[in-house]
Scaffold this active site. Structure first.
Site, PDB file in Angstrom:
ATOM      1  N   LYS A 145       0.851  -1.195   0.000  1.00 61.58           N
ATOM      2  CA  LYS A 145       0.000   0.000   0.000  1.00 61.58           C
ATOM      3  C   LYS A 145       0.889   1.248   0.000  1.00 61.58           C
ATOM      4  O   LYS A 145       1.873   1.312   0.748  1.00 61.58           O
ATOM      5  CB  LYS A 145      -0.892  -0.014   1.252  1.00 61.58           C
ATOM      6  CG  LYS A 145      -1.971   1.066   1.279  1.00 61.58           C
ATOM      7  CD  LYS A 145      -2.800   0.970   2.561  1.00 61.58           C
ATOM      8  CE  LYS A 145      -3.966   1.937   2.566  1.00 61.58           C
ATOM      9  NZ  LYS A 145      -4.763   1.835   3.812  1.00 61.58           N
TER      10      LYS A 145
ATOM     11  N   SER B 180      -9.750   2.380   2.911  1.00 65.27           N
ATOM     12  CA  SER B 180      -8.852   3.066   2.007  1.00 65.27           C
ATOM     13  C   SER B 180      -7.975   2.138   1.169  1.00 65.27           C
ATOM     14  O   SER B 180      -7.457   2.537   0.140  1.00 65.27           O
ATOM     15  CB  SER B 180      -7.953   4.000   2.801  1.00 65.27           C
ATOM     16  OG  SER B 180      -7.106   3.240   3.664  1.00 65.27           O
TER      17      SER B 180
ATOM     18  N   SER C 194      -9.804  -0.165   6.974  1.00 68.19           N
ATOM     19  CA  SER C 194      -9.218   0.001   5.636  1.00 68.19           C
ATOM     20  C   SER C 194      -8.586  -1.254   5.049  1.00 68.19           C
ATOM     21  O   SER C 194      -8.264  -1.288   3.864  1.00 68.19           O
ATOM     22  CB  SER C 194      -8.176   1.114   5.655  1.00 68.19           C
ATOM     23  OG  SER C 194      -8.816   2.357   5.699  1.00 68.19           O
TER      24      SER C 194
END
Lengths: 499, 502
Positions: free
Chosen positions: B80, B155, B179
């Site tokens: 990420k 997210s 997330s």
């Protein structure tokens, strides 16, 4: 525009000053408060920084255990209680010397609180100053504003920032309001900061050099009419960085506040900047108690836990407190009250102690530090301790004198040479050819010449008026450019004249 | 398309160890897949081709030389883009960091490198991890591989979509309020938020420090356990990191046994507001677990009702402070004001105005307000009290049950743009995942099947007491195998075909 001020005496007639100090002490830990970057003064800008000090994305702080230890020691030396658990908080404000745009500091749960210290003034009067708290925090970077006339951010074309100092561990020592100092307030201010400096230096937790900013004082001053209970509005003079300046700044602010109050205007609650050149302060930024730093507990750190065992272990390691040490030294050295106070006020206690330890008597050490070295320091406008004379130099000089190799006058010249970097006293004596003329032959030659030049004096001496000998000795000293041992000259003259 | 990419990390690891495939082949297959489908999915912000292949080649060479290698050596992974990496840009999905390269690696990245896992690239996310749809990325939204018109969650939509689209077998995510887990639910993948402090946060760009946690994203429970063991454990650079060793998570996943285990259904996490298909799949999951010998009990956590409100005070408060450092002074974007005096405040202001997106600004403003003098006690202070109450609810619930269970998210993936103008509706998507972050307990989301009304994946969430992450893997693995038995294979086998071979 300069402010109106009242004379100090007038101010004291009408008003009663209340003081408060925030003293920041930079700790001399090997690394920074929250990172492993070196804590070193004076290096190339931005070389002692890592990702944590620059506040790069993703970094986290880790508390320096030695800094915590030093903070506990300071707390203990100030008679504070040590919190079992203390917390860090974030003080949020945008300023480019603070890489994260918040300072990690302790807020409502400091590591040390509720202490007090006794401050002895020059005449021996003792004031007790209550300590509210001593808390840990990190220093900011250093900004240099370029291109402006004043060196301030206003009007500067650009500013340079050095993050070497960012993250250096600080302990901020905050007093409770100090009442009742009266006209001795400026003197007490100086003595208080001197005492803090002495304590942290004695603990070995800070280099305690004010000219380097190791110890920095923010001085709060307010006045109230005599008899009034409620405090007046205070000003906070920031970063006053010498003992003399602390005294002057407090005195100046008392005089300025008095003039403002006399005019019927309210005192503005604000920070002030101290200017050494004009010995006055100018307004900084308005400061209200409601300044909103949006403090909240630092979520990246866990509480600092100080176990009883650890605190007691540190307490046991504390060095002798300076006041107790002074009492002990005074007795050991046999100085009179006055002599000892002069020594303390001259700030040469350590130097004298070291000089004695290096191999001389208390009297000789005092003679040098309070005499020749003090004289030179005054001329150079520095503290005697900062003149660069080592205890060993004094011991060497004294040995040279006692052995008769040089006299007091020559010793001063030798000291010139040592301070000029020409080597040890013995080396300077050799290089400059300063040794007392101890060759009797050479002296007798000069004596004969002097006697021949003043036959009448020679007759007087022969006739028993030995006190007239000074004229002949003087002549010999002049002829030998002072490099003769006056005592030996005297002996030889008397011998020569058969007296 | 190489069939290699359909393999789980565990299978790839076994094939690599057996010399059936090379690390270069495996890595290249995934890079090819990225080239093939990522134009549609947009899971990656940066593809790290050269370095990934170099690491893979190194692994092959070492293996050939008979060196002892980590079990996952040569198994590629996506990271990420909130996690800093040397040699690749790190943007946090924000214009304000566009083009920035970190001079240091996050601790988890160091661990990936130590295990010699090729890093395929950096995955898309909502800007600074703020969002539940990945639509708040400054670099365009990621699309859900199940339906390219739908959100992949957020997210960490990039990491979940990359794994769901077979672009990577494994990925790292971060979870502040869900997330990792919510994207897992809506993409039919597995995602784990470890116990707070179980994985070092050093090098994860902070949103809310007291809630953030890095965790694994994968297509199977066992794969998450394998990755979790790589990244977990104490880190002296993170003061909030637990001293405990990471524990035997892989063993727990392999053991997979729920006989006699008490599984608590959280009364407050279900019912009204939960899509029928979500409720139906959840009920089936309970039946399967009961059938496998678990005891299903109902627990009540009355304060969970306030979790979302408290979260939206604590998270923005911490974020407002954490994001203060992005000011154009030291790194990243710097924008000069167009007119007027050139003061530092105005440069910082212009930079932040241009560099941050709306959702980030919204949270900074909210947090700044919540921390302000005069409001602190009412907002931040009260929220912290709620947090304590939530922790107590968990304590009470875990006295009655060994693990808790709930749907991961109230709905399946919604349409791109559908909730973009309604922040509150967006925030509600995290209602079931937020309590775990507020209490620091671990949570795992695994696929529960498809909702009949829209044919989209539904997630089932397991929660365990702090430091009991192993229980999640133990129960998760059982439920996964029972469901896959029912489906006749992994859920993702039912996903639409993507890319050139579509």
């Amino acid at each position: 525009m300069s402010d109106q001020i009242l004379s100090f005496d007038e101010a004291m007639e009408k008003y009663d000053p209340v003081l408060g100090f925030e003293v920041h002490v930079e700790l001399n830990t090997r690394t920074k408060m929250f990172s492993s970057a070196p804590n070193v003064f004076g290096d190339e800008p931005n070389t002692n920084v890592n990702e944590v000090d620059l506040g790069l994305p993703g970094v986290l702080p880790v508390v320096n255990k030695t800094a915590v230890e030093s903070s506990i020691k300071i707390g203990l030396a100030l008679g504070c209680k040590i919190a079992d658990k203390s917390h860090f908080a974030r003080k949020n404000y945008f300023y480019p010397d603070t890489p994260k745009n918040f300072q990690t500091s302790q807020y409502d749960e400091p590591i040390a609180y509720d202490g007090s210290i006794d401050i002895e003034l020059e005449d021996g009067t003792v004031f007790t100053v209550a300590i509210e708290r001593a808390h840990m925090e990190e220093d900011a970077g250093k900004l240099t504003h370029m291109g402006g006339a004043t060196g301030r951010i206003q009007g500067a074309e650009f500013s340079l920032v050095d993050y070497n100092r960012a993250g250096v561990p600080l302990v901020e020592i905050v007093t409770k309001p100090i009442e009742g100092a009266g006209r001795r307030a400026p003197e007490l201010a100086k003595a208080y900061v001197a005492a803090i400096r002495e304590i942290v230096k004695n603990l070995g937790v800070s280099d305690a050099r004010m000219e380097r900013g190791n110890v920095r004082c923010d001085a709060n001053v307010s006045l109230r009419p005599h008899g009034q209970e409620r405090f007046g509005i205070r000003s906070e003079t920031k970063n006053v960085n010498s003992l003399r300046a602390v005294e002057h700044a407090v005195r100046y602010e008392i005089q300025r506040h008095a003039a403002v109050l006399d005019s019927g205007e309210p005192v503005v609650q604000e920070t002030r900047h101290w200017h050494e050149d004009t010995r006055s302060t100018t307004a900084g930024r308005p400061k209200s108690d409601a300044d909103d730093y949006r403090y909240f507990p630092e979520p990246d750190l866990v509480p600092v836990v100080a176990s009883r065992e650890w605190v007691e272990e540190l307490r046991a390691q504390l060095p002798e407190p300076p006041a107790e040490r002074r009492k002990r030294l005074k007795e050991a050295w046999g100085y009179s009250d006055l002599e000892f106070r002069d020594v303390v006020n001259a700030g040469v206690l350590d130097e004298i102690e070291e000089t004695i330890a290096a191999g001389t008597t208390a009297a000789v050490a005092r003679k040098w530090w309070m005499g020749e070295i003090a004289r030179r320091a005054k001329l150079a406008e520095v503290d005697p301790a900062d003149l660069g004379v080592s205890p060993q130099t004094i011991v060497d000089l004294n040995r040279l004198i006692e052995s008769g190799k040089i006299n007091d006058k020559l010793a001063r010249e030798v000291l010139d040479g040592v301070l000029a970097g020409e080597g040890t006293p013995a080396e300077v004596v050799d290089k400059r050819g300063l040794a007392v003329v101890s060759d009797d032959g050479a002296l007798l030659e000069a004596i004969d010449a002097a006697l021949a030049a003043q036959p009448d004096v020679a007759d007087k001496i022969r006739g028993g008026k030995v006190q007239a000998i000074g004229a002949i000795v003087g002549g010999v000293m002049k002829a030998t450019k002072g490099q003769a041992d006056a005592g030996r000259v005297r002996e030889l003259i008397l011998e020569r004249l058969g007296v | 398309m190489s069939e290699l990419i359909k393999n789980s990390a565990a299978v790839l690891a076994a094939k690599l160890a057996a010399g059936e495939v090379s690390a270069v082949e495996v890595t290249q297959a995934h890079l090819d897949r990225i080239a093939d489908v990522d134009g549609d999915v947009n899971a990656f912000l940066h593809v790290n081709t050269e370095e990934a292949l170099a690491v893979a080649a190194g692994v092959d060479k070492s293996r050939a030389a008979g060196e002892q290698l980590h079990a996952l050596a040569g198994v590629p992974i996506a990271v990420k883009d909130l996690i800093v990496t040397v040699g690749q840009p790190t943007t946090a999905g924000s214009k304000i960091l566009e083009g920035w390269h970190s001079p240091y690696d996050a601790t988890v990245v160091k661990k990936l490198r130590a295990a010699r896992m090729p890093i395929l690239g950096k995955t898309n996310l909502d800007e600074f991890a703020m969002g539940s749809s990945t639509e708040h990325s400054a670099f365009g939204p990621t699309r859900n591989p199940w339906d390219l018109d739908r959100i992949p969650g957020g997210s960490g939509g990039g990491s979940a979509a990359a794994v769901a689209a077979f672009e990577a077998p494994l990925a790292l995510g971060t979870d502040t309020g869900g997330s990792i887990r919510q994207p897992g639910a809506v993409t039919g993948t597995v995602g784990v938020k470890p116990t707070y402090g179980g994985v070092s946060r050093y090098g994860a760009i902070a949103m809310a420090s007291s809630l953030d946690q890095i965790g694994p994203v994968s297509r199977s429970v066992l794969d998450s356990a394998l990755l979790h063991e790589v990244i977990g454990g104490h880190d002296p650079f993170d003061s909030t990191s637990l001293p405990d060793p990471v524990g035997s998570l892989v063993e727990a996943a392999k053991r997979g046994d729920v006989k006699g285990l008490r599984i608590g259904v959280v009364k407050e996490l279900g019912g009204e507001g939960y899509q029928p298909g979500v409720q139906a799949r959840f009920a089936e999951a309970l039946e399967l677990l009961r059938g496998a010998g678990a005891e299903i009990v109902e627990v009540s956590c009355p304060n969970f009702e306030h979790a979302l409100g408290a979260y939206y005070l604590i998270m923005p408060s911490e974020a407002s402070s954490n994001l203060a450092k992005f000011d154009g002074v030291r790194y990243g974007l710097r924008v000069l004001p167009e007119d007027g005096p050139m003061t530092i405040e105005r440069v910082m202001g212009a930079t932040r105005a241009a560099g941050f997106g709306d959702e980030v600004k919204r949270r900074i403003i909210l947090g700044t307000y919540a921390l302000s003098a005069g409001y602190y006690d009412a907002y931040y202070g009260s929220a912290q009290k709620v947090r304590t109450l939530i922790q107590r609810d968990f304590d009470a619930a875990f006295a009655q049950a060994d693990v808790l269970i709930s749907p991961t998210a109230p709905t399946t993936a919604f349409k791109l743009g559908e909730k973009l103008d309604d922040p509150l509706a967006m925030y509600l998507n995290d209602v079931a995942t937020i309590p775990a972050n507020m209490a620091g307990v671990p949570g795992l989301s695994l696929p529960g099947g498809l909702a009949e009304e829209d044919g989209l994946p539904v997630g089932v969430q397991l929660l365990a007491p702090a430091r009991e992450d192993a229980r999640l893997y133990r129960v998760g693995a059982v439920l996964e195998s029972l469901l896959e038995e029912k489906w006749g294979g992994p859920l993702l086998a039912q996903a639409p075909v993507l890319g050139g071979s579509r």
